[in-house]
Design an enzyme around this catalytic site. Structure first.
Site, PDB file in Angstrom:
ATOM      1  N   PRO A 375      20.184  10.915  42.501  1.00  0.00           N
ATOM      2  CG  PRO A 375      21.105  10.902  40.372  1.00  0.00           C
ATOM      3  CD  PRO A 375      21.307  11.478  41.735  1.00  0.00           C
ATOM      4  CB  SER A 696      31.084  25.363  51.389  1.00  0.00           C
ATOM      5  OG  SER A 696      31.357  24.422  50.372  1.00  0.00           O
ATOM      6  CE  LYS A 739      28.683  21.342  51.583  1.00  0.00           C
ATOM      7  NZ  LYS A 739      28.994  22.749  51.882  1.00  0.00           N
TER       8      LYS A 739
END
Length: 790
Positions: A375, A696, A739
């Site tokens: 967003p 991960s 990331k």
């Protein structure tokens, strides 16, 4: 009727009869829904077994029978208590046996009587009766004569209104001189309830009985008058409608002869002109003219005409052939996109490619583009910028929470208040068939018993099918191939695969620190000044203050939080100016606390120095990338593994895989053989209130485990991401760009990534790669060499 016959009938009615000859013990027959009065002549259809036997008994002897009304007409086999005590002694004048076993009997009332005793009850009722004699007045005074005349006149009025009284009775009324006979004659021909008629029968005072008959007659006359008035009004209304219809048709004919037109003809002609102007496909035009012909044949005030009129309004207002001319100046479009958005290079590049292809091949069908990102990164405003660059109309539809398929494809016209779907309604509002149509929050569509709206979008969003899009309300094909559909979503995982296959997904991961500063300077801050009524020279935010707002007061992928912080600063300064303070209000890094309070986020990592058993991982969330700590503590025990921090099953499996790898390679890693048997292991991921999952973090867990068992510190400036296998291979992950941005916001300098994610470094902006060092590893050993300090 002849005068002699009337006189004979009057003589019979006036004749009292020789009641001394009537026996006291008589067979009794209960009658339903009728009360038999004296001198009343009526046919009776007898079908009940006891009643038939009672009729046969009276015929065999002297033809006299006692007739008593039932209290409840629904009772098939009445008992002693089910009939009234007072009834009428009748004489059977004629009897006919019918083929079905029933009896038709013509009975005349002779005298009133009351039951003294039931002498027989089994096969049929037999009763002992006492004859009741009416108390007649000694002479007819003027009051009685007035009452009798009133009864006769009201009876004639009733006869004229409804025909309730028989025709012969009207001639008899004027010759009857006995009040009791008059009361019985009128009462027997009125539609009275059984209870009211029984009350009349039991009254032996003739004047009292006549008074009650007069009241009942007046009430019946009032009811009949109102009923006749209602029927007259209904007939008049029907006649008026027919007359209006014929007059209206004549007016139409006159107008046609004079070359003039009325309102309906004008409406039909207006529809016909608009349909020709629409230039719709021939198949649609035939159907539309068919509906117009139906409207012409209907009455203009009918409900069906209103439905057809609304349908035709929808058809002629749709942009079948109306379109805007695209502005295909690529340099100008690039300038417009740069003015409205900073960064987002990949999204801008794809838009300019679309415009270039459109310029070279105008017939190419519209593409379906989906912007996926957290967003606040400008997905919706990017669609508005595209429409502005192409000079097309823009329409936005929010799909969040829509569960009804009819919202997309419309309701069928069989339903009251039906309307087209959101797509056709949007085109109708735009007035063109080639707008930029934005479907916002496509990942938040729902489905329930009303249908699956995402399935309804399949046809609309398929370039190979949407040139004949079918809406339930329109019920004819409409071409959507010229519409440029742009979709937005926060995550692509919840979008149905069939729908995702029809669109080109462009990922917008978020903004870097420097990009946020530039967006705040060039876009957000000027907008907030205008919204809060401030001018540029009244407020100044220093570069260090702006950098602090971005790094210490917001931690997000988008810029909505940054926009709220700038709004808060502008509001506080607006209050000072409104209170009368003057001058320029500078906002510096030192006085920023007065406007926004203490910093909410620290730009550096929480750990100030490298520690044993503490590794930094990277996680992907819907609002961007974030850093993640993996903590491991060892204590004396039996080799049990404990995992906490509200982590999901996949992440727990990664923890077990990391432990298995460490056990399998303990000799090579320099770990004591007895360490696993005598030590309990606790793996914890902080921020325990937030659910976490995914594979991960496997490499970070393995690094923290080895660090804890070998007592070697993990470099706090190194973060890592990657899934591991039992043999120590580092497997690829997703969301590397998000990331990397999260690592940069957290102040990390070095990131370890899987070798197979090397290709994803191409999508990471240069500004990020210049501040972060990326190292690609194939197995855990390579990661340990980098992450663990000597």
């Amino acid at each position: 009727m002849a005068e002699a016959d009337i006189d004979d009938l009057i003589e019979i009615i006036e004749k009292e009869g020789n009641i001394e000859d009537i026996p006291k013990d008589l067979p009794m027959m209960p009658v339903r829904d009728v009360v038999v009065f004296t001198d009343m002549l009526l046919p009776l259809f007898v079908g009940r077994e006891k009643s038939i036997k009672a009729i046969e008994e009276c015929i065999e002897f002297d033809r006299y029978i006692f007739l008593a009304a039932q209290k409840d007409s629904e009772v098939e086999n009445p008992k002693v208590n089910d009939v009234y005590d007072v009834g009428t002694i009748g004489r059977v004048q004629k009897m006919i046996k019918l083929p079905d076993g029933r009896i038709k009997a013509l009975v005349q009332g002779i005298a009133k009587a009351r039951v003294n005793q039931f002498t027989k009850k089994r096969k049929f009722f037999k009763v002992n009766v006492e004859i009741l004699i009416d108390a007649e007045p000694e002479e007819l005074d003027i009051k009685i004569e007035a009452l009798m005349r009133n009864v006769k006149e009201n009876s004639e009025k009733l006869l004229a209104l409804k025909g309730e009284l028989a025709g012969d009775v009207g001639d008899l009324l004027s010759h009857i001189e006995s009040p009791g006979k008059l009361a019985d004659l009128v009462a027997s021909n009125l539609n009275l309830k059984v209870e009211d008629a029984q009350d009349l029968l039991e009254i032996t005072d003739t004047l009292e009985r006549l008074n009650k008959v007069n009241d009942l007659l007046a009430r019946e006359l009032d009811l009949s008058t109102v009923q006749a008035k209602i029927q007259t009004n209904v007939k008049d209304e029907i006649s008026r409608n027919q007359r209006d219809y014929y007059l209206r048709e004549q007016v139409k004919a006159i107008h046609r002869e004079l070359g003039e037109s009325d309102d309906k003809l004008a409406e039909i002609e207006d529809f016909r002109r608009k349909i020709k102007k629409c230039r719709m496909p021939e198949k649609c035009k035939i159907e539309t003219f068919k509906q117009l012909k139906r409207l012409d044949q209907m009455h203009s005030d009918s409900s069906e005409a209103s439905v057809v009129r609304t349908y035709l309004d929808c058809i002629v207002e749709l942009p079948w052939s109306r379109s805007t001319n695209d502005s295909l100046d690529i340099k100008k479009a690039c300038k417009v996109l740069d003015q409205n958005h900073f960064g987002l290079e990949k999204a801008k590049e794809r838009i300019l490619e679309y415009l270039s292809v459109r310029k070279l091949n105008p017939k190419k069908r519209g593409q379906i583009i989906c912007f996926v990102g957290p967003p606040g990164v400008g997905k919706t405003s990017l669609g508005q910028a595209i429409a502005k660059a192409m000079k097309r109309k823009f329409h936005r539809v929010s799909l969040g929470g829509i569960r009804d398929e009819a919202e997309i494809r419309g309701h069928r016209r069989t339903y009251i208040g039906s309307m087209p779907g959101r797509i056709l309604q949007g085109l109708r509002q735009c007035g063109t068939n080639n707008p930029v149509f934005m479907l916002d929050e496509i990942d938040k569509l729902g489905n329930d018993f009303r249908g699956d709206p995402s399935s309804a979008l399949l046809e609309a969003l398929d370039p190979e099918q949407n040139f004949e899009f079918s809406d339930h309300y329109l019920n004819m094909p409409f071409d959507l191939s010229n519409v440029m559909f742009i979709l937005t979503a926060n995550i692509a995982d919840t979008i149905p695969s069939a729908l995702l296959d029809r669109m080109e997904v462009i990922h917008i991961p978020g903004y870097t620190h420097q990009e946020k500063i530039e967006i705040a300077k060039t876009h957000l801050f000027p907008r907030k000044l205008k919204e809060n009524g401030l001018i540029r020279r009244s407020i100044h935010i220093s570069p260090n203050a702006m950098a602090s707002i971005v790094s210490e007061y917001t931690l997000e992928a988008g810029v909505r939080g940054l926009e709220r912080r700038l709004d808060a600063i502008c509001r506080k300064i607006a209050r000072k100016i409104a209170e009368g303070k003057k001058g320029r209000f500078p906002v510096t890094k030192q006085n920023l606390v007065r406007y926004l309070g203490p910093p909410r986020f620290m730009p550096e990592l929480d750990q100030e120095e490298s520690q044993v058993g503490l590794a930094t991982g990277l996680a992907w969330t819907e609002v961007g990338g974030e850093h993640l700590y993996i903590e491991i503590s060892l204590f004396q025990g039996k080799g049990e593994l404990m995992v906490t921090g509200q982590i999901g099953e996949v992440m727990q499996e990664s923890a077990r895989a990391a432990l298995t790898y460490t056990k399998a390679n303990q000799e090579r890693l320099g770990i004591d053989k007895k360490a696993f048997d005598e030590t309990d292991i606790h793996i914890h991921v902080p921020a325990g209130a937030i659910p976490k999952d995914g594979p991960s973090a496997g490499i970070a867990m393995a690094t923290a485990l080895v660090s804890a068992f070998t007592n070697r510190k993990v470099n706090n400036k190194v973060a890592m991401t990657g899934e591991i296998s039992l043999r120590g291979r580092v497997l690829p992950i997703g969301g590397l760009k998000e990331k990397a941005l999260g690592a940069l916001r957290a102040g990390i300098k070095h990131v370890i990534i899987p070798e197979k994610n090397k290709k994803d470094l191409y999508d990471i902006p240069r500004t990020v790669k210049s501040k972060l060092k990326f190292t690609c590893v194939r197995d855990v050993d390579e990661a340990l060499e980098i992450a663990l300090e000597k």
